[in-house]
Design a protein around this motif. Structure first.
Motif, short mmCIF file in Angstrom:
data_model
loop_
_atom_site.label_atom_id
_atom_site.label_comp_id
_atom_site.label_asym_id
_atom_site.label_seq_id
_atom_site.Cartn_x
_atom_site.Cartn_y
_atom_site.Cartn_z
N TYR A 1 2.17 1.68 -3.39
CA TYR A 1 1.25 2.02 -4.26
C TYR A 1 0.90 3.75 -4.29
O TYR A 1 1.14 4.41 -5.24
CB TYR A 1 0.06 1.42 -4.30
N TYR A 2 0.93 4.13 -3.18
CA TYR A 2 0.69 5.51 -2.83
C TYR A 2 1.92 6.32 -3.11
O TYR A 2 1.82 7.64 -3.72
CB TYR A 2 0.53 5.54 -1.33
N GLN A 3 3.29 6.02 -2.99
CA GLN A 3 4.45 6.47 -3.75
C GLN A 3 4.45 6.55 -5.35
O GLN A 3 4.62 7.77 -5.49
CB GLN A 3 5.46 5.78 -3.13
N TYR B 1 1.84 6.39 -6.83
CA TYR B 1 0.35 7.41 -7.39
C TYR B 1 0.85 8.88 -7.29
O TYR B 1 0.47 9.51 -7.83
CB TYR B 1 -0.84 7.05 -6.49
N LYS B 2 1.60 9.02 -6.11
CA LYS B 2 1.95 10.40 -5.71
C LYS B 2 2.86 10.99 -6.65
O LYS B 2 3.02 12.19 -7.12
CB LYS B 2 2.69 10.52 -4.34
N GLN C 1 0.82 -1.10 -0.15
CA GLN C 1 -0.13 0.00 -0.03
C GLN C 1 0.80 1.38 0.15
O GLN C 1 0.64 2.18 -0.72
CB GLN C 1 -0.71 0.03 1.12
N ARG C 2 2.00 1.22 0.81
CA ARG C 2 2.69 2.47 0.92
C ARG C 2 3.48 2.69 -0.61
O ARG C 2 3.57 3.76 -0.88
CB ARG C 2 3.77 2.27 1.80
#
Length: 87
Positions: A42-44, A46-47, A39-40
């Motif tokens: 993926y968020y990196q 996406y960011k 999840q971390r």
């Protein structure tokens, strides 16, 4: 005075080579910990990578990476093919 940061909270680039095995062993290898790591990540992604107006560049980079990966994977067979003579 400099504050001491625990090894667990350091980023990979801040960990000394001798402390690397202990840093890896401090990870959470439970299914919940692994899901949190994905999840971390993926968020990196996406960011930094997600854009409003995408073009052909992202697809072409994935395609080039796929081709290079398959070339490296099949290199032994391809190396023998180049030494054959067809006449």
């Amino acid at each position: 005075m400099a504050s001491v940061v625990p090894v667990k909270e350091k980023k990979l680039m801040d960990v000394k080579l001798g402390k690397l095995p202990s840093w890896i062993l401090m990870w959470d290898f439970t299914p919940k910990g692994i899901a949190g790591a994905f999840q971390r990540g993926y968020y990196q992604y996406y960011k930094y990578v997600n854009v409003k107006k995408g073009g052909d560049a992202g697809i072409s980079m994935v395609l080039v990476a796929y081709v290079l990966f398959n070339y490296c994977r099949c290199y032994k067979e391809l190396k023998h093919e180049q030494l054959r003579k067809y006449h």
